[in-house]
Motif scaffolding. Structure first.
Motif, PDB file in Angstrom:
ATOM      1  N   GLN A   1       0.836  -1.207   0.000  1.00  0.00           N
ATOM      2  CA  GLN A   1       0.000   0.000   0.000  1.00  0.00           C
ATOM      3  C   GLN A   1       0.869   1.256   0.000  1.00  0.00           C
ATOM      4  O   GLN A   1       0.622   2.207  -0.748  1.00  0.00           O
ATOM      5  CB  GLN A   1      -0.903   0.019   1.238  1.00  0.00           C
ATOM      6  CG  GLN A   1      -2.073  -0.952   1.137  1.00  0.00           C
ATOM      7  CD  GLN A   1      -2.730  -1.182   2.483  1.00  0.00           C
ATOM      8  OE1 GLN A   1      -2.513  -0.417   3.417  1.00  0.00           O
ATOM      9  NE2 GLN A   1      -3.536  -2.225   2.575  1.00  0.00           N
ATOM     10  N   GLU A   2       1.902   1.240   0.843  1.00  0.00           N
ATOM     11  CA  GLU A   2       2.788   2.395   0.917  1.00  0.00           C
ATOM     12  C   GLU A   2       3.528   2.593  -0.402  1.00  0.00           C
ATOM     13  O   GLU A   2       3.723   3.715  -0.870  1.00  0.00           O
ATOM     14  CB  GLU A   2       3.810   2.217   2.051  1.00  0.00           C
ATOM     15  CG  GLU A   2       3.207   2.287   3.434  1.00  0.00           C
ATOM     16  CD  GLU A   2       2.659   3.664   3.746  1.00  0.00           C
ATOM     17  OE1 GLU A   2       3.333   4.665   3.434  1.00  0.00           O
ATOM     18  OE2 GLU A   2       1.539   3.742   4.278  1.00  0.00           O
ATOM     19  N   LEU A   3       3.914   1.468  -1.002  1.00  0.00           N
ATOM     20  CA  LEU A   3       4.626   1.528  -2.275  1.00  0.00           C
ATOM     21  C   LEU A   3       3.726   2.117  -3.352  1.00  0.00           C
ATOM     22  O   LEU A   3       4.131   2.982  -4.140  1.00  0.00           O
ATOM     23  CB  LEU A   3       5.090   0.116  -2.648  1.00  0.00           C
ATOM     24  CG  LEU A   3       5.898  -0.031  -3.926  1.00  0.00           C
ATOM     25  CD1 LEU A   3       7.123   0.849  -3.896  1.00  0.00           C
ATOM     26  CD2 LEU A   3       6.324  -1.489  -4.113  1.00  0.00           C
ATOM     27  N   GLN A   4       2.479   1.661  -3.373  1.00  0.00           N
ATOM     28  CA  GLN A   4       1.507   2.150  -4.350  1.00  0.00           C
ATOM     29  C   GLN A   4       1.313   3.663  -4.183  1.00  0.00           C
ATOM     30  O   GLN A   4       1.327   4.425  -5.154  1.00  0.00           O
ATOM     31  CB  GLN A   4       0.174   1.420  -4.139  1.00  0.00           C
ATOM     32  CG  GLN A   4      -0.891   1.733  -5.170  1.00  0.00           C
ATOM     33  CD  GLN A   4      -0.644   0.992  -6.474  1.00  0.00           C
ATOM     34  OE1 GLN A   4      -0.543  -0.223  -6.514  1.00  0.00           O
ATOM     35  NE2 GLN A   4      -0.515   1.738  -7.547  1.00  0.00           N
ATOM     36  N   ALA A   5       1.162   4.089  -2.936  1.00  0.00           N
ATOM     37  CA  ALA A   5       0.979   5.519  -2.673  1.00  0.00           C
ATOM     38  C   ALA A   5       2.227   6.293  -3.091  1.00  0.00           C
ATOM     39  O   ALA A   5       2.144   7.401  -3.626  1.00  0.00           O
ATOM     40  CB  ALA A   5       0.688   5.754  -1.194  1.00  0.00           C
ATOM     41  N   GLY A   6       3.399   5.668  -2.863  1.00  0.00           N
ATOM     42  CA  GLY A   6       4.653   6.327  -3.231  1.00  0.00           C
ATOM     43  C   GLY A   6       4.753   6.569  -4.724  1.00  0.00           C
ATOM     44  O   GLY A   6       5.267   7.602  -5.166  1.00  0.00           O
ATOM     45  N   LEU A   7       4.246   5.636  -5.541  1.00  0.00           N
ATOM     46  CA  LEU A   7       4.288   5.804  -6.996  1.00  0.00           C
ATOM     47  C   LEU A   7       3.491   7.027  -7.427  1.00  0.00           C
ATOM     48  O   LEU A   7       3.937   7.826  -8.257  1.00  0.00           O
ATOM     49  CB  LEU A   7       3.703   4.560  -7.683  1.00  0.00           C
ATOM     50  CG  LEU A   7       4.609   3.354  -7.872  1.00  0.00           C
ATOM     51  CD1 LEU A   7       3.865   2.281  -8.657  1.00  0.00           C
ATOM     52  CD2 LEU A   7       5.888   3.744  -8.596  1.00  0.00           C
ATOM     53  N   SER A   8       2.300   7.176  -6.836  1.00  0.00           N
ATOM     54  CA  SER A   8       1.467   8.335  -7.185  1.00  0.00           C
ATOM     55  C   SER A   8       2.158   9.621  -6.777  1.00  0.00           C
ATOM     56  O   SER A   8       2.151  10.614  -7.504  1.00  0.00           O
ATOM     57  CB  SER A   8       0.115   8.258  -6.486  1.00  0.00           C
ATOM     58  OG  SER A   8      -0.515   7.063  -6.809  1.00  0.00           O
ATOM     59  N   GLN A   9       2.770   9.568  -5.599  1.00  0.00           N
ATOM     60  CA  GLN A   9       3.479  10.746  -5.097  1.00  0.00           C
ATOM     61  C   GLN A   9       4.629  11.112  -6.038  1.00  0.00           C
ATOM     62  O   GLN A   9       4.842  12.279  -6.353  1.00  0.00           O
ATOM     63  CB  GLN A   9       3.974  10.434  -3.694  1.00  0.00           C
ATOM     64  CG  GLN A   9       4.788  11.531  -3.056  1.00  0.00           C
ATOM     65  CD  GLN A   9       5.667  10.972  -1.958  1.00  0.00           C
ATOM     66  OE1 GLN A   9       5.395   9.899  -1.405  1.00  0.00           O
ATOM     67  NE2 GLN A   9       6.726  11.673  -1.642  1.00  0.00           N
TER      68      GLN A   9
ATOM     69  N   VAL B   1       6.661  11.879 -17.784  1.00  0.00           N
ATOM     70  CA  VAL B   1       5.877  12.026 -16.564  1.00  0.00           C
ATOM     71  C   VAL B   1       4.478  12.561 -16.829  1.00  0.00           C
ATOM     72  O   VAL B   1       3.509  12.138 -16.210  1.00  0.00           O
ATOM     73  CB  VAL B   1       6.629  12.961 -15.585  1.00  0.00           C
ATOM     74  CG1 VAL B   1       5.742  13.333 -14.421  1.00  0.00           C
ATOM     75  CG2 VAL B   1       7.881  12.276 -15.109  1.00  0.00           C
ATOM     76  N   ASP B   2       4.355  13.511 -17.786  1.00  0.00           N
ATOM     77  CA  ASP B   2       3.028  14.107 -17.968  1.00  0.00           C
ATOM     78  C   ASP B   2       1.995  13.077 -18.405  1.00  0.00           C
ATOM     79  O   ASP B   2       0.800  13.273 -18.210  1.00  0.00           O
ATOM     80  CB  ASP B   2       3.070  15.322 -18.906  1.00  0.00           C
ATOM     81  CG  ASP B   2       3.924  15.079 -20.132  1.00  0.00           C
ATOM     82  OD1 ASP B   2       4.345  13.917 -20.322  1.00  0.00           O
ATOM     83  OD2 ASP B   2       4.158  16.033 -20.891  1.00  0.00           O
ATOM     84  N   ALA B   3       2.441  11.952 -19.007  1.00  0.00           N
ATOM     85  CA  ALA B   3       1.478  10.932 -19.429  1.00  0.00           C
ATOM     86  C   ALA B   3       1.508   9.688 -18.540  1.00  0.00           C
ATOM     87  O   ALA B   3       0.774   8.741 -18.767  1.00  0.00           O
ATOM     88  CB  ALA B   3       1.752  10.527 -20.875  1.00  0.00           C
ATOM     89  N   PHE B   4       2.366   9.687 -17.528  1.00  0.00           N
ATOM     90  CA  PHE B   4       2.548   8.494 -16.703  1.00  0.00           C
ATOM     91  C   PHE B   4       1.381   8.291 -15.741  1.00  0.00           C
ATOM     92  O   PHE B   4       0.987   9.209 -15.037  1.00  0.00           O
ATOM     93  CB  PHE B   4       3.858   8.618 -15.912  1.00  0.00           C
ATOM     94  CG  PHE B   4       4.134   7.484 -14.961  1.00  0.00           C
ATOM     95  CD1 PHE B   4       4.638   6.277 -15.415  1.00  0.00           C
ATOM     96  CD2 PHE B   4       3.871   7.624 -13.608  1.00  0.00           C
ATOM     97  CE1 PHE B   4       4.894   5.233 -14.544  1.00  0.00           C
ATOM     98  CE2 PHE B   4       4.122   6.585 -12.723  1.00  0.00           C
ATOM     99  CZ  PHE B   4       4.637   5.381 -13.200  1.00  0.00           C
ATOM    100  N   GLU B   5       0.827   7.080 -15.743  1.00  0.00           N
ATOM    101  CA  GLU B   5      -0.185   6.732 -14.753  1.00  0.00           C
ATOM    102  C   GLU B   5       0.351   5.579 -13.922  1.00  0.00           C
ATOM    103  O   GLU B   5       0.679   4.529 -14.476  1.00  0.00           O
ATOM    104  CB  GLU B   5      -1.502   6.314 -15.433  1.00  0.00           C
ATOM    105  CG  GLU B   5      -2.304   7.463 -16.000  1.00  0.00           C
ATOM    106  CD  GLU B   5      -2.610   8.543 -14.968  1.00  0.00           C
ATOM    107  OE1 GLU B   5      -2.769   8.195 -13.765  1.00  0.00           O
ATOM    108  OE2 GLU B   5      -2.673   9.723 -15.341  1.00  0.00           O
TER     109      GLU B   5
END
Lengths: 644, 223
Positions: B38-46, B81-85
Motif C-alpha cells: 500500500q505504501e509503495l503504491q501511494a509512493g508511486l502516485s506521489q 511524466v506528464d502521461a505516466f499513470e
C-alpha cells in the motif's frame, strides 16, 4: 523588520516562488515588484556583488526591461543584506515551454513560426544590451529565461550573472553543460571566469532551439549525452536532418543564419557570432516571411518556394503548430450596464432596517417615562392631612402670637398648640411616607434604567441603519468597478497594441522631454498642446492621455506613439507583436470573468442587506417588547397609588 | 530518396527534450502484501505528482515500471511524466530478482536505441530496484551485467532493501552500497527519488555524489 535601501519598511506578502537559495515574495504596496529573500544571509562577497548590481541598475534603469534585476537591496535592522527587490514577472512562460512544440501549442495556440523568430530576435537583443554593459550571463539555460505573450523576453536569477569591476570579477558560480561551450566542458563552474564568447555559445543554443522546434543542436550524438557531444564539437544536425524527416532543415532559416549556426557550433570561440549579428539576421528572416496559402499559422521564408511546414506535416502526420485558432481578432467584450442597473435596482428594493423614529415603541416609552415621572412627583407631594395639620399649626401659632402681643391670657398655650400641630404634621408625613419612600427610590432607579435601555435600544437601531448603509456603499463601489471595466479593457488593448508604456521602461522614457523634441508628423504648435496638458516626457504619452489633448487628430496621435516607440527601439527595447486572436479572446474571457465576479458580489450584498434588515428588525422588536413590558409593570405599580 | 519515418518520431517531434529514463524494478512477491504494498503504491502516485509539478522534469523524465512477484512483468513502458499513470501493484509468488534486473537492463538498452535512432539526447539511465527478500532465480549473470554497465557509466543502479532483504546479494549486484529502507519510509524515499531525478534532468549532472545522501541520520535509509 526588512527595509529597502532608503530605509522604508517592507512587508512581505504571499510567497510566489521558491528555489534552492530562498523564496520570492510579493511586497505589500509595491504591485510591480517582488522580493527575493535568501534562506541564509548571503556571504559578504555576494552582498558586494548585489550592491554593485543595484548601483549598475541606478545608472541603467533599462536593465529592468530585460531582467528581473536586483534593483534595491533588502536589509534587516542590523544592516545585514537578506535579499533584493526585483521586477515581478507576470504571464510569462519559461522558454522551454515556448520552444517545445507540444507545450507551446497548448499555451499559445495561435502563434506561428514568426513568433519564435521574434522571440529569438529579442533574446539576441537582450544579450547585445547586457554585453554592452559588460554583464556576462554565465549560466545560460532554459529555466532562467522567460517569454511573454508578446514575444518579449526576461532573464531571471540575475544574481548569477557575472559582473566585473576594474579589479575584481564576481563569477557566476553555476552552469549547465547543455549550454556550455566546448572549451569550458568539464570545468568547475564555481570558479570559471566566463567571457562574452562563452555567452555567445549559450545564446546560439537558445536561438537554435527557438527556431528548430526545441531540438538541441548537439542531440543525436553517439553517447546520447550533450556535454561530450559539445566537447567534441559534434554539430551533426546537417547530417541528422537528412535521416530524420521531422527535423526542420537548417535551410529553412536561410543561408545567413545557417552560416551563423555553423560558426557558433563548429568554429573556434572567436568565430562565434555576436548578438547584434544574430539580431540583424533574425530581423531579416522575419521580414522575409510570407503567409502560406494553406494554413494561416504557416510562414514561408521568401527564399523557399514551398511551405516547409506543409512538407513536414505531410511526411510526419504531426503539426508543429496548433490548428488555426478560432475567435475574433478584436475584443468583443462589452460592459453590461443594463445588467448592472438591474442588480443595483434589486438592491434598492430591499428595505433597510426600520428607523428608530418610525417605531411606535420609542414614543410610547417616552410617554411611559413621563407618566412615571408624574407618579413619582405626585407620590412625593405631602398628603392633605399633613397640609391641614401644618397650616392649622401655623394659623394657631400666628393667633397665639397675636394674643400674646395683645397680652391675652392663655396665648402661650395657643402658640404651643400651633407649634405642636405643625410638628405633628411633619411627624405624620415622615411616618406615613416611610414605606413609600423606598418604593419611590426603586421606581426612580427603574426609571433611569428604562431610560438607559431606551437609549441603548435607539443606539442599536441607529447602528443597524448605519451598517446597512455601509453594506450598500460597498455595492456602489462594486458598481463603480463594473463601470471601470470599460477603462480596463481600453487600457489593456492599448497595452497589447504597444500603445501603453511598459512600467519598466518609464525611467528611460522619462529622460526624453517632449519640449524641444522633433516629433515627425506633429506640427510644433500641436506639440505645445501636449505640454499644456502636462505631457512632458515620452513616458507620459499613450492613447488615453493623448485623446485628452484638444486639436490632435488620429494621425497626430499615431505619429506621437510611433515617435515614442522609436525611442524605445533606439535604446533597445524589445520589439513587440500585434495582439493575436488568442490574446483578444483571453482578454475577453478575463473581463467577462471579472464582470461575473462583480455580479455575484452585488447579488451577495443584496442578500446580505435583506438578511441583516430582517435580523435587525426582529431583534429590535424583541428588545423593545422587553423594555415595554418592564415599563408597563413599573407604571402599573406606581399607578396603583399604593401609598399612604 | 525518401527516408522512413520511425513510429516514435511524432513523440520526439512533439517533445524534443533530452530524456532522463528511469526503470523502477519493484518486488511484488507475496511477502510484500499488506502495508508495504500500500505504501509503495501511494509512493508511486506521489512520485508522479512531484515530478509533474516541475515543468522541465515532466518533459524529460521517463518512467518505466517492472514488477517481480512470481514472474517479471512490464507494467508500464517508458512514458514521460506528464502521461505516466502509476500501475496497480499486486503481491504474489516468489522473488525472480535476477530476471527482473535482466529485463530492466534490456529495457534501458532498447530505449537508448530508440533515442539514438530519433536523434534525441539522454542522460544516464537510472534503475531503481526495490526488494524485501532474496532472489530465487539465477541472478549472478545479471549482477555482472549491472556492474559492467555501471563501470562504463552507461547506467546508475540503485538497490534498496526493505525489512529482511538480503543485502549481501544486493551488494554483489550494485557497485553503489545498497540501502536499507528505515521502516516504511516509502514517502521519503520517493521524495528523494523525485528530487534527484529533477536535479539530474535540470542540469545534466550525472555525478550522484552530488545527490542528497539518503543514509544521513534524518534520511530514509541506512547502509
Amino acid at each position: 523588520m526588512l527595509r529597502d535601501s532608503d530605509g522604508n519598511a517592507l512587508a512581505l506578502a504571499a510567497e510566489v516562488g521558491r528555489g534552492g537559495e530562498g523564496g520570492v515574495y510579493d511586497v505589500v504596496g509595491r504591485p510591480g515588484a517582488v522580493a527575493k529573500v535568501y534562506a541564509h544571509p548571503p556571504r559578504p562577497d555576494k552582498v558586494e556583488k548585489l550592491s554593485l548590481m543595484a548601483s549598475l541598475f541606478g545608472a541603467h534603469p533599462e536593465l529592468a526591461w530585460w531582467c528581473a534585476w536586483p534593483e534595491v537591496l533588502i536589509r534587516d535592522d542590523g544592516g545585514q543584506c537578506l535579499g533584493f527587490l526585483m521586477r515581478k514577472l507576470e504571464g510569462q512562460q519559461p522558454v522551454h515551454d515556448i520552444y517545445s512544440p507540444e507545450r507551446r501549442k497548448a499555451l499559445l495556440p495561435d502563434v506561428g513560426w514568426e513568433f519564435l523568430v521574434r522571440t529569438a530576435t529579442n533574446v539576441a537583443r537582450m544579450f547585445a544590451s547586457l554585453h554592452g554593459l559588460r554583464v556576462i550571463v554565465g549560466d545560460v539555460n532554459e529555466r532562467n529565461l522567460f517569454v511573454g505573450r508578446d514575444a518579449t523576453v526576461t532573464f531571471v536569477d540575475c544574481d548569477s550573472f557575472q559582473i566585473a569591476t576594474a579589479t575584481h570579477v564576481f563569477v557566476s558560480g553555476v552552469g549547465v553543460p547543455d549550454y556550455t561551450p566546448p572549451e569550458l566542458q568539464g570545468e568547475d563552474f564555481r570558479t570559471a571566469i566566463r567571457s562574452e564568447a562563452h555567452d555567445r555559445f549559450g545564446l546560439a543554443v537558445i536561438l537554435f532551439k527557438l527556431l528548430f522546434m526545441g531540438r538541441h543542436p548537439f542531440s543525436g550524438g553517439a553517447s546520447g549525452e550533450l556535454g561530450p557531444a559539445i566537447r567534441d564539437r559534434a554539430f551533426d544536425y546537417p547530417q541528422l536532418q537528412r535521416r530524420l524527416p521531422h527535423l526542420v532543415p537548417l535551410e529553412v532559416a536561410g543561408a545567413d543564419l545557417a552560416g551563423l549556426f555553423g560558426a557558433a557550433f563548429a568554429g573556434p570561440p572567436e568565430a562565434r557570432p555576436e548578438p547584434g549579428a544574430w539580431a540583424e539576421a533574425l530581423d531579416e528572416l522575419e521580414r522575409s516571411l510570407q503567409a502560406c496559402p494553406v494554413d494561416p499559422l504557416h510562414r514561408v521564408p521568401a527564399h523557399l518556394d514551398r511551405c516547409p511546414w506543409c512538407q513536414i506535416e505531410g511526411a510526419l502526420r504531426y503539426s508543429y503548430f496548433a490548428p488555426a485558432a478560432q475567435g475574433p481578432a478584436e475584443s468583443r467584450f462589452r460592459v453590461d450596464l443594463d445588467r448592472l442597473a438591474d442588480l443595483l435596482g434589486a438592491l434598492d428594493s430591499v428595505a433597510a432596517p426600520i428607523a428608530p423614529d418610525q417605531w411606535v415603541g420609542p414614543a410610547s416609552l417616552d410617554k411611559a417615562l413621563r407618566a412615571l415621572d408624574r407618579a413619582l412627583a405626585e407620590g412625593e407631594r405631602p398628603e392633605a392631612a399633613v397640609w391641614y395639620l401644618r397650616a392649622g399649626g401655623i394659623g394657631l401659632a400666628a393667633l397665639g402670637t397675636a394674643l400674646l402681643l395683645a397680652g391675652g391670657d392663655g396665648a402661650r398655650l395657643v402658640v404651643a398648640a400651633g407649634v405642636g400641630a405643625w410638628l405633628a404634621g411633619g411627624a405624620l408625613a415622615t411616618w406615613r411616607r416611610r414605606p413609600f419612600r423606598r418604593a419611590c427610590a426603586r421606581w426612580r432607579t427603574e426609571r433611569d434604567e428604562l431610560g438607559r435601555a431606551g437609549e441603548d435600544w435607539r443606539g442599536d437601531a441607529v447602528r443597524a441603519r448605519q451598517f446597512d448603509r455601509q453594506t450598500r456603499q460597498h455595492a456602489l463601489e462594486l458598481g463603480a468597478a463594473w463601470r471601470d471595466l470599460e477603462r480596463r479593457q481600453r487600457e489593456e488593448l492599448e497595452r497589447m497594441r504597444g500603445d501603453r508604456v511598459t512600467p519598466a521602461w518609464i525611467p528611460v522614457l522619462q529622460q526624453t522631454a517632449v519640449e524641444g523634441s522633433l516629433i515627425p508628423g506633429l506640427p510644433p504648435d500641436r506639440r505645445q498642446g501636449l505640454l499644456v496638458r502636462g505631457l512632458l516626457t515620452a513616458a507620459d504619452l499613450n492613447r488615453t492621455t493623448l485623446a485628452q489633448v484638444p486639436g490632435l487628430t488620429g494621425a497626430h496621435i499615431d505619429a506621437v506613439i510611433a515617435w515614442r516607440q522609436s525611442i524605445e527601439l533606439q535604446v533597445g527595447a524589445p520589439r513587440r507583436l500585434p495582439p493575436s486572436r488568442a490574446q483578444h479572446a483571453a482578454l475577453d474571457a478575463n473581463l467577462h470573468h471579472l464582470q461575473e465576479n462583480l455580479a455575484h458580489e452585488i447579488e451577495a450584498v443584496t442578500l446580505q442587506c435583506a438578511h441583516d434588515a430582517r435580523t435587525a428588525d426582529t431583534a429590535l422588536q424583541a428588545a423593545w417588547h422587553a423594555i415595554e413590558s418592564r415599563a408597563a409593570a413599573t407604571l402599573t405599580e406606581a399607578a396603583r397609588r399604593d401609598r399612604p | 530518396m525518401t527516408s522512413q519515418i520511425p513510429f516514435a518520431a511524432v513523440e520526439f517531434a512533439a517533445n524534443p527534450e533530452p530524456r532522463c529514463p528511469c526503470v523502477l524494478a519493484l518486488d511484488t512477491s507475496a511477502s510484500m502484501a499488506g502495508p508495504r504494498l500500500q505504501e509503495l503504491q501511494a509512493g508511486l502516485s506521489q512520485l508522479k505528482d512531484e515530478l509533474a509539478a516541475d515543468p522541465l522534469a515532466r518533459k524529460r523524465v521517463e518512467l518505466a515500471v517492472l514488477s517481480f512477484g512470481g514472474s517479471v512483468r512490464l507494467l508500464t513502458d517508458f512514458t514521460t511524466v506528464d502521461a505516466f499513470e502509476p500501475p496497480l501493484l499486486r503481491a504474489d509468488g516468489l522473488t525472480p530478482m535476477g530476471g527482473a534486473i535482466a529485463a530492466a537492463l534490456d529495457l534501458v538498452k532498447a530505449r537508448k536505441q530508440i533515442y539514438r535512432s530519433n536523434g534525441v539526447a539522454y542522460y544516464r539511465p537510472w534503475v531503481f530496484l526495490l526488494t524485501d527478500g532474496e532472489p530465487n532465480d539465477q541472478w549472478q549473470g545479471s549482477a555482472h551485467a549491472v556492474r559492467d554497465a555501471e563501470q562504463n557509466r552507461q547506467l546508475a543502479f540503485f538497490a534498496v532493501g526493505i525489512g529482511d532483504a538480503n543485502l549481501d546479494v544486493l551488494r554483489q549486484v550494485s557497485l553503489r552500497a545498497p540501502l536499507l529502507l528505515k521502516g516504511l519510509r516509502f514517502r521519503e524515499m520517493f521524495q528523494w527519488l523525485s528530487s534527484s531525478l529533477k536535479s539530474v534532468s535540470h542540469s545534466g549532472l550525472t555525478d550522484e555524489t552530488r545527490l542528497e545522501n539518503p543514509a544521513a541520520p534524518d534520511g530514509w535509509a541506512k547502509v
